[in-house]
Design a protein around this motif. Structure first.
Motif, PDB file in Angstrom:
ATOM      1  N   ASN A   8       0.817  -1.213   0.000  1.00 55.48           N
ATOM      2  CA  ASN A   8       0.000   0.000   0.000  1.00 55.48           C
ATOM      3  C   ASN A   8       0.851   1.263   0.000  1.00 55.48           C
ATOM      4  N   VAL A   9       1.952   1.240   0.761  1.00 60.47           N
ATOM      5  CA  VAL A   9       2.831   2.402   0.791  1.00 60.47           C
ATOM      6  C   VAL A   9       3.447   2.640  -0.582  1.00 60.47           C
ATOM      7  N   ARG A  10       3.870   1.579  -1.246  1.00 56.35           N
ATOM      8  CA  ARG A  10       4.430   1.725  -2.598  1.00 56.35           C
ATOM      9  C   ARG A  10       3.434   2.434  -3.512  1.00 56.35           C
ATOM     10  N   ARG A  11       2.206   1.981  -3.469  1.00 60.54           N
ATOM     11  CA  ARG A  11       1.198   2.557  -4.363  1.00 60.54           C
ATOM     12  C   ARG A  11       0.888   3.997  -3.984  1.00 60.54           C
ATOM     13  N   GLN A  12       0.833   4.294  -2.689  1.00 60.59           N
ATOM     14  CA  GLN A  12       0.584   5.670  -2.270  1.00 60.59           C
ATOM     15  C   GLN A  12       1.709   6.590  -2.724  1.00 60.59           C
ATOM     16  N   LEU A  13       2.934   6.117  -2.645  1.00 66.24           N
ATOM     17  CA  LEU A  13       4.065   6.913  -3.114  1.00 66.24           C
ATOM     18  C   LEU A  13       3.947   7.182  -4.607  1.00 66.24           C
ATOM     19  N   GLU A  14       3.556   6.178  -5.374  1.00 66.79           N
ATOM     20  CA  GLU A  14       3.394   6.348  -6.817  1.00 66.79           C
ATOM     21  C   GLU A  14       2.325   7.394  -7.132  1.00 66.79           C
ATOM     22  N   LEU A  15       1.261   7.409  -6.336  1.00 69.41           N
ATOM     23  CA  LEU A  15       0.163   8.330  -6.594  1.00 69.41           C
ATOM     24  C   LEU A  15       0.483   9.760  -6.171  1.00 69.41           C
ATOM     25  N   MET A  16       1.282   9.917  -5.126  1.00 72.81           N
ATOM     26  CA  MET A  16       1.417  11.241  -4.525  1.00 72.81           C
ATOM     27  C   MET A  16       2.736  11.951  -4.790  1.00 72.81           C
ATOM     28  N   TYR A  17       3.813  11.200  -4.985  1.00 68.03           N
ATOM     29  CA  TYR A  17       5.116  11.846  -5.127  1.00 68.03           C
ATOM     30  C   TYR A  17       5.794  11.422  -6.430  1.00 68.03           C
ATOM     31  N   ARG A  18       6.032  12.408  -7.272  1.00 68.96           N
ATOM     32  CA  ARG A  18       6.683  12.118  -8.550  1.00 68.96           C
ATOM     33  C   ARG A  18       8.143  11.715  -8.357  1.00 68.96           C
ATOM     34  N   ASP A  19       8.783  12.266  -7.321  1.00 68.85           N
ATOM     35  CA  ASP A  19      10.206  12.021  -7.076  1.00 68.85           C
ATOM     36  C   ASP A  19      10.368  11.282  -5.761  1.00 68.85           C
ATOM     37  N   HIS A  20      10.559   9.971  -5.848  1.00 70.18           N
ATOM     38  CA  HIS A  20      10.765   9.166  -4.640  1.00 70.18           C
ATOM     39  C   HIS A  20      11.538   7.898  -4.997  1.00 70.18           C
ATOM     40  N   ASP A  21      12.074   7.261  -3.979  1.00 75.11           N
ATOM     41  CA  ASP A  21      12.812   6.013  -4.206  1.00 75.11           C
ATOM     42  C   ASP A  21      12.708   5.173  -2.942  1.00 75.11           C
ATOM     43  N   LEU A  22      12.307   3.928  -3.120  1.00 73.44           N
ATOM     44  CA  LEU A  22      12.161   3.002  -1.993  1.00 73.44           C
ATOM     45  C   LEU A  22      13.029   1.779  -2.234  1.00 73.44           C
ATOM     46  N   GLN A  23      13.923   1.507  -1.286  1.00 72.54           N
ATOM     47  CA  GLN A  23      14.834   0.363  -1.395  1.00 72.54           C
ATOM     48  C   GLN A  23      14.688  -0.522  -0.164  1.00 72.54           C
ATOM     49  N   LEU A  24      14.499  -1.807  -0.391  1.00 71.27           N
ATOM     50  CA  LEU A  24      14.425  -2.793   0.685  1.00 71.27           C
ATOM     51  C   LEU A  24      15.595  -3.756   0.548  1.00 71.27           C
ATOM     52  N   GLN A  25      16.213  -4.087   1.664  1.00 69.48           N
ATOM     53  CA  GLN A  25      17.373  -4.983   1.626  1.00 69.48           C
ATOM     54  C   GLN A  25      17.213  -6.051   2.703  1.00 69.48           C
ATOM     55  N   ASN A  26      17.290  -7.291   2.271  1.00 70.96           N
ATOM     56  CA  ASN A  26      17.100  -8.430   3.179  1.00 70.96           C
ATOM     57  C   ASN A  26      18.411  -9.182   3.311  1.00 70.96           C
ATOM     58  N   GLU A  27      19.141  -8.915   4.394  1.00 72.89           N
ATOM     59  CA  GLU A  27      20.400  -9.593   4.672  1.00 72.89           C
ATOM     60  C   GLU A  27      20.148 -10.719   5.681  1.00 72.89           C
ATOM     61  N   PRO A  28      21.111 -11.590   5.858  1.00 70.52           N
ATOM     62  CA  PRO A  28      20.885 -12.739   6.761  1.00 70.52           C
ATOM     63  C   PRO A  28      20.425 -12.365   8.165  1.00 70.52           C
ATOM     64  N   GLN A  29      20.952 -11.272   8.728  1.00 71.60           N
ATOM     65  CA  GLN A  29      20.601 -10.915  10.109  1.00 71.60           C
ATOM     66  C   GLN A  29      19.900  -9.562  10.238  1.00 71.60           C
ATOM     67  N   ILE A  30      19.856  -8.818   9.168  1.00 69.89           N
ATOM     68  CA  ILE A  30      19.274  -7.470   9.239  1.00 69.89           C
ATOM     69  C   ILE A  30      18.371  -7.224   8.028  1.00 69.89           C
TER      70      ILE A  30
END
Length: 352
Positions: free
Chosen positions: A315-337
């Motif tokens: 939902n947050v991804r979609r809200q960002l697409e609708l409301m902010y032309r300039d944004h970037d979301l990065q998710l990182q899944n490491e073994p412990q963090i």
């Protein structure tokens, strides 16, 4: 009233232009007549010739075009009507010219031609077609612009409805997670249960009322995070939380509840699933409308599998697409963090 004024202005400009052309056209035959008299003769001739043009133009504008646009009649029938109207207009135009303009207005000073003289008919077609063509073009352009505006409004309404749906979907998700926390505390008969319920009521009050605004201040958004973190900390004894903020303007506007789902996830998939010491680190940096939000949490499954968005993140991804032309979301899944880095140019907010 506005439409009447626009139509009146259009025809006035056209009559003045037609008067000038009339003077140029018949001027050589009126050399012995004063210029001011020539002007009024030409103006009266333009008005007389204007009558059939007016009839044809408004027939096409308010009969033929609406029939074509709405599809109330077959296209062939409408085309036949237009052709008949054009022929009738040309005949009426020639009658006015032969029996009114030449003998009455110009007192027979112009060269007589038969009613259906070929060159005169071609000139009539050009004269009638010029003004009718301009009026029809303006009408079609107006229809097209109105259609685009309606389409834009429909798209805006659709996006507004989608945005409301996303926010309403996020709120029950948050409530569900918090009620689970209260249930866990109640099972333990914790002395913090009453305080958790009170904090939850404050959060719900904000979600139900203040979050309906299109924008809130960054200070209010961070206060919600503080309240939620305080609420969640009561459940965990081996959890360390670092919340750092570097903010130049806490009154900067932001869409409400954009950051909360990331904090929820950090607790739900980090602290709640950890049996040992764990931490959540949050850093909010805001400088000249450029917001950077970082959050990372420990986890114990020790895998680096592909990240699958849950309801909150999706939902947050979609809200960002609708409301902010300039944004970037990065998710990182490491073994412990597990970490999230979100950048938003808050000045790029595009009102839906």
């Amino acid at each position: 009233m506005k439409r009447l004024l626009l139509h009146s202005a259009f025809w006035l400009v056209y009559l003045l232009q037609d008067t000038v052309l009339e003077i140029v056209w018949v001027g050589p035959a009126l050399q012995n007549i004063p210029e001011n008299v020539q002007f009024w003769m030409a103006f009266k001739a333009a008005i007389a010739a204007w009558i059939p043009k007016l009839i044809l133009t408004y027939f096409i504008l308010y009969v033929a075009i609406p029939e074509i646009v709405k599809g109330t009649r077959k296209l062939l029938w409408t085309v036949l009507q237009v052709v008949a109207a054009i022929i009738t207009t040309i005949v009426l135009y020639r009658i006015i010219f032969v029996y009114c303009i030449n003998p009455v207005i110009y007192s027979g000073m112009l060269k007589d031609r038969p009613l259906f003289h070929l060159l005169s008919i071609l000139l009539a077609v050009m004269d009638i077609g010029f003004v009718s063509g301009i009026a029809i073009t303006l009408k079609l352009l107006r229809i097209q612009l109105a259609a685009r505006e309606r389409e834009k409004n429909l798209i805006r309404e659709k996006l507004e409805a989608e945005l409301k749906f996303l926010r309403h979907q996020t709120n029950p998700h948050f409530l569900f997670n918090t009620l689970n926390n209260i249930y866990a505390l109640a099972r333990k008969r914790s002395e913090h249960t009453a305080e958790v319920v009170m904090r939850l009521s404050k959060l719900l009050r904000f979600i139900l009322y203040e979050s309906k605004s299109e924008l809130i201040t960054v200070a209010d958004e961070l206060k919600i995070l503080d309240d939620y973190i305080a609420l969640e900390k009561m459940r965990y004894e081996r959890l360390t939380i670092h919340f750092q903020r570097d903010i130049d303007d806490s009154a900067q506007q932001i869409a409400p509840l954009l950051l909360l789902p990331f904090v929820e996830n950090a607790f739900k998939h980090g602290a709640s699933e950890s049996r040992f010491d764990s931490f959540i680190r949050i850093h909010v940096h805001l400088q000249q409308g450029q917001l950077t939000f970082k959050i990372e949490n420990t986890k114990e499954n020790h895998t680096s599998e592909e990240i699958r968005d849950n309801i909150g993140l999706r939902n947050v991804r979609r809200q960002l697409e609708l409301m902010y032309r300039d944004h970037d979301l990065q998710l990182q899944n490491e073994p412990q963090i597990f970490s999230v880095k979100l950048y938003i140019n808050l000045t790029s907010y595009a009102q839906v």
